[in-house]
Design an enzyme around this catalytic site. Structure first.
Site: not given
Ligand code: 5GP
Length: 119
Positions: A34-36, A91, A99-100, A104-106
């Site tokens: 889970r995204d923070i 992104n 940013e990171v 990663h895939m949201h």
């Protein structure tokens, strides 16, 4: 294009177990958690376990097994909680406001989303 991976990024630390995460699924090649800072009712990040900076790095350089494992994780995440639809976002670098620097895939959904970009 060359891709330089910084192993001090936060997702590398999560993969090494140096930082806790709220895991929802894991297989040999991918971790979903889970995204923070969730942007919708469901906001899960799916990342490969390999050292890839971005989606284009992953698409160009990951093995078939890594790519299959990653998308198997995406399929599992998307099979629960986002039946009405979702948005998958990767992104990438500066223009994409990444940013990171670990691919990663949201997976964002669980409620009605707005338009992807301003009209
Ligand atoms: P980006 O802007 O790179 O596409 O997205 C990075 C995402 O990682 C952001 O949505 C942010 O909330 C999330 N994030 C940053 N640090 C952490 C962390 O330590 N744990 C978790 N679970 N998510 C994080």
């Amino acid at each position: 294009m060359t891709f330089d991976y910084d192993d001090q990024n936060i997702f590398a630390k999560i993969l090494r177990g140096e930082i806790p995460n709220n895991t929802v699924f894991e297989n040999d090649h991918a971790l979903a958690f889970r995204d923070i800072n969730p942007q919708a009712a469901v906001h899960i990040l799916v990342i490969p376990k390999g050292a890839y900076v971005s989606i284009d790095d992953f698409a160009a350089n990951a093995s078939a097994a890594e790519q299959a494992g990653f998308f198997a994780a995406v399929a599992t995440v998307c099979a629960s909680g986002v039946d009405e639809g979702f948005r998958a976002i990767a992104n990438t670098r500066t223009h994409g406001v990444q940013e990171v620097p670990h691919f990663h895939m949201h997976i964002v959904g669980g409620e009605q989303l707005g338009r992807m970009l301003p009209a």
